[in-house]
Design a protein around this motif. Structure first.
Motif, short mmCIF file in Angstrom:
data_model
loop_
_atom_site.label_atom_id
_atom_site.label_comp_id
_atom_site.label_asym_id
_atom_site.label_seq_id
_atom_site.Cartn_x
_atom_site.Cartn_y
_atom_site.Cartn_z
N ILE A 1 0.75 -0.95 0.00
CA ILE A 1 0.00 -0.15 -0.07
C ILE A 1 0.94 1.30 -0.12
CG2 ILE A 1 -1.69 1.18 1.44
CD1 ILE A 1 -2.81 -1.40 2.26
N MET A 2 1.75 1.18 0.70
CA MET A 2 2.70 2.38 0.90
C MET A 2 3.70 2.61 -0.38
SD MET A 2 1.80 3.71 3.57
CE MET A 2 3.03 5.25 3.62
N THR A 3 3.76 1.42 -0.62
CA THR A 3 4.92 1.73 -2.00
C THR A 3 4.22 2.20 -3.31
OG1 THR A 3 6.31 -0.24 -1.49
CG2 THR A 3 6.33 0.53 -3.65
N VAL A 4 2.88 2.08 -3.34
CA VAL A 4 1.83 2.03 -4.49
C VAL A 4 1.74 3.71 -4.15
CG1 VAL A 4 -0.37 2.08 -5.43
CG2 VAL A 4 1.16 -0.03 -5.10
N ARG A 5 1.40 4.18 -2.87
CA ARG A 5 1.14 5.57 -2.80
C ARG A 5 2.40 6.43 -2.92
NH1 ARG A 5 -2.46 4.83 2.87
NH2 ARG A 5 -4.37 4.17 1.93
N ASP A 6 3.37 5.96 -2.40
CA ASP A 6 4.73 6.71 -3.05
C ASP A 6 4.86 6.99 -4.50
OD1 ASP A 6 4.90 6.74 -0.27
OD2 ASP A 6 6.64 5.33 -0.21
N PHE A 7 4.37 5.54 -4.97
CA PHE A 7 4.75 5.97 -6.54
C PHE A 7 4.01 6.82 -7.23
CE2 PHE A 7 3.03 4.20 -10.71
CZ PHE A 7 4.54 4.35 -11.39
N ASN A 8 2.54 7.00 -6.85
CA ASN A 8 1.60 7.86 -7.46
C ASN A 8 1.96 9.19 -7.07
OD1 ASN A 8 0.18 5.78 -8.44
ND2 ASN A 8 -1.11 5.65 -6.57
N ILE A 9 2.66 9.40 -5.83
CA ILE A 9 3.02 10.67 -5.72
C ILE A 9 4.32 11.37 -6.19
CG2 ILE A 9 4.02 12.34 -3.65
CD1 ILE A 9 2.16 10.86 -1.62
N GLN A 10 5.34 10.32 -6.40
CA GLN A 10 6.40 10.48 -7.37
C GLN A 10 6.15 10.92 -8.62
OE1 GLN A 10 9.52 10.67 -6.05
NE2 GLN A 10 8.75 9.99 -3.91
N GLN A 11 5.02 10.21 -9.25
CA GLN A 11 4.96 10.74 -10.91
C GLN A 11 4.63 12.29 -10.67
OE1 GLN A 11 2.75 7.58 -13.16
NE2 GLN A 11 1.87 7.33 -11.26
N GLU A 12 4.03 12.92 -9.69
CA GLU A 12 3.73 14.22 -9.72
C GLU A 12 4.68 15.06 -9.31
OE1 GLU A 12 0.88 14.75 -6.80
OE2 GLU A 12 -0.85 13.39 -7.71
N LEU A 13 5.75 14.66 -8.47
CA LEU A 13 7.11 15.39 -8.10
C LEU A 13 7.81 15.40 -9.39
CD1 LEU A 13 7.76 13.51 -4.58
CD2 LEU A 13 6.83 16.00 -5.09
N ILE A 14 8.00 14.27 -10.32
CA ILE A 14 8.67 14.54 -11.42
C ILE A 14 8.50 15.63 -12.14
CG2 ILE A 14 9.34 13.54 -13.59
CD1 ILE A 14 9.38 10.74 -12.25
#
Length: 496
Positions: free
Chosen positions: A400-413
């Motif tokens: 769960i935490m990895t998927v959420r981090d991944f979705n946030i990282q897409q916006e940060l890029i």
């Protein structure tokens, strides 16, 4: 003069050859190429493949044990000579007599395990020969042309039934452990890749900073001559130049260390010169937490290992419980046999042979040994179930935490990329303003620091995105871009 000119031409040619040789040793790598090389040539990839092959052959052995087996058992020659005590029926006494004989035997048997009941069917044929060299010389052949039989534990532990549940699960776990290790190798290769990419970026920034600080210092000297800047500002520019040279040396050391680490991991020559190409901004990829959790529970080898541990604990408890009661074993066979003085007559007119045997083993007094084994197995099963629940919750939380981090990282890029463009524009503008005397040294230094920080943040954003991406693939063993499990691709490549 001509000799000097010729020597100079040859010298230039040699320099070009050496330069081309050095350039040929420089290897340009993208992130995808680095991952492919890691999964093909690294020592970790070699270890993972051999672990898989070990599990694969273990499963092949299990499958082979489910098929009929043909076995030839032989005693080609046995010679025996000694003095043994024998009973004399005529005189009702024991006396010692010399014994000397030769014996040979061969048995050909076909066996088939019956998984449902845990018994074994067998068909065999037997031939024996004995020759006596004692007081009475004789020779005999004994034959069993064919015999059909079955051996079964009526009350007891059935290992075949448990093997049918556990062994396929073990192979599925081994197969997915290989995929898990491949994705873990991809994740580690990504870490080394971006460590080197960051080191290269720091080195390039340091070189540009040296050139820029030298230019600014020279411009500052000219402006100092006309009293456009103070001596303190000139000294600050000189200090920036010295610090830029020191930073360049330190970044060069870090660059060599990062390059050595990646080259070693990819099993390259330790002196390999690597040049990395940063990946472009990845396309938008939406991953649902529920879909990722479902894929992880189905594919992740750690979940499969938890299932295997519970099954093995249930098997051990079943075994200890049934062994704590009593054992009843049934053996039945029907066939033919004959005995004669020569081989031909040993196969003529065979007599029917019927054997039915029922054996029991009943524990009367064992001081609680069997009961203790059963209780230990039962408690062990309870512990494994509780441990499995705890690990399941931990694995689910990780997904769960990895998927959420991944979705946030897409916006940060996207934000990091925009910040880098703005920082570059701001620094170039501030540098031009400083050159014409419309900006002070503090504003220029601040703008340079912001540009360098934006460069680092952009590389870190790329690194965090790809690390999250490959960690999700590792935890779920699912290709979300294509939308299929990685095991399907694995089976397709193997032709399964």
């Amino acid at each position: 003069m001509k000799k000097i000119a010729l020597f100079f031409v040859v010298y230039l040619l040699l320099l070009n050859v050496i330069s081309l040789s050095v350039k040929a040793q420089t290897r340009v790598l993208s992130l995808q190429q680095t991952i492919e090389l890691a999964n093909d040539s690294s020592l970790e990839a070699f270890r993972s493949k051999n672990l898989y092959m070990s599990g694969y052959w273990e499963y092949r052995t299990y499958r082979a044990n489910r098929l009929p087996s043909l076995t030839l058992n032989m005693t080609p020659a046995e010679y025996y000579r000694d003095i043994a005590r024998q009973y004399n029926y005529q005189e009702n006494v024991y006396d010692y007599r010399r014994q000397e004989y030769f014996y040979a035997n061969a048995n050909l048997a076909i066996q088939q395990n019956f998984d449902l009941l845990g018994g074994t069917f067998f068909i065999d044929s037997d031939l024996g020969y004995i020759q006596n060299f004692g007081d009475e010389h004789y020779s005999q052949f004994t034959t069993i042309p064919v015999r059909l039989g079955y051996n079964q534990k009526l009350i007891g532990y059935n290992p075949f039934r448990w093997d049918r549940k556990i062994e396929p699960l073990k192979y599925e776990k081994v197969k997915k452990e290989l995929l898990y290790n491949i994705e873990q190798t991809s994740e580690q290769a990504t870490t080394y890749f971006f460590e080197l990419a960051m080191a290269q970026a720091e080195y390039d920034l340091a070189k540009k900073n040296v050139a820029s600080s030298d230019t600014l210092y020279k411009a500052g000297m000219e402006r100092y001559k006309i009293a456009a800047i103070s001596q303190a500002d000139l000294l600050t520019l000189k200090l920036d130049k010295v610090n830029a040279l020191n930073t360049l040396k330190n970044t060069e050391i870090s660059l060599k260390r990062a390059m050595f680490s990646l080259a070693s991991y990819l099993n390259f020559d330790k002196n390999a010169d690597l040049l990395l190409l940063l990946p472009v901004r990845p396309p938008k990829l939406d991953i649902s937490v529920d879909v990722a959790l479902s894929a992880a529970k189905e594919n992740n080898p750690q979940f499969l290992e938890l299932k295997q541990n519970i099954l093995e604990a249930e098997r051990d408890m079943d075994k200890s419980r049934k062994e704590s009661i009593f054992d009843v074993n049934l053996t039945a066979s029907v066939g033919f046999n004959q005995v004669a003085n020569n081989l031909r007559n040993a196969y003529r007119n065979p007599l029917q042979q019927d054997v039915v045997a029922l054996s029991l083993s009943i524990p009367l007094v064992d001081w609680g040994v069997r009961k203790g084994k059963y209780n230990m197995a039962k408690n062990n099963l309870n512990v494994i179930r509780i441990t499995s629940q705890q690990k399941t919750l931990s694995l689910e939380e990780d997904v769960i935490m990895t998927v959420r981090d991944f979705n946030i990282q897409q916006e940060l890029i996207g934000s990091a990329e925009e910040a880098l463009d703005l920082a570059n524009l701001a620094y170039n503008e501030m540098k031009q303003r400083f050159m014409i005397g419309k900006a002070d040294i503090n504003s220029l230094t601040l703008s340079l620091n912001r540009q360098q920080e934006a460069q680092r943040n952009y590389i870190l954003a790329l690194q965090n995105f790809w690390l999250s991406y490959y960690k999700i693939r590792k935890l779920t063993l699912h290709d979300f871009e294509v939308g299929i499990p990685l095991s399907d691709l694995f089976d397709y490549k193997l032709g399964m």
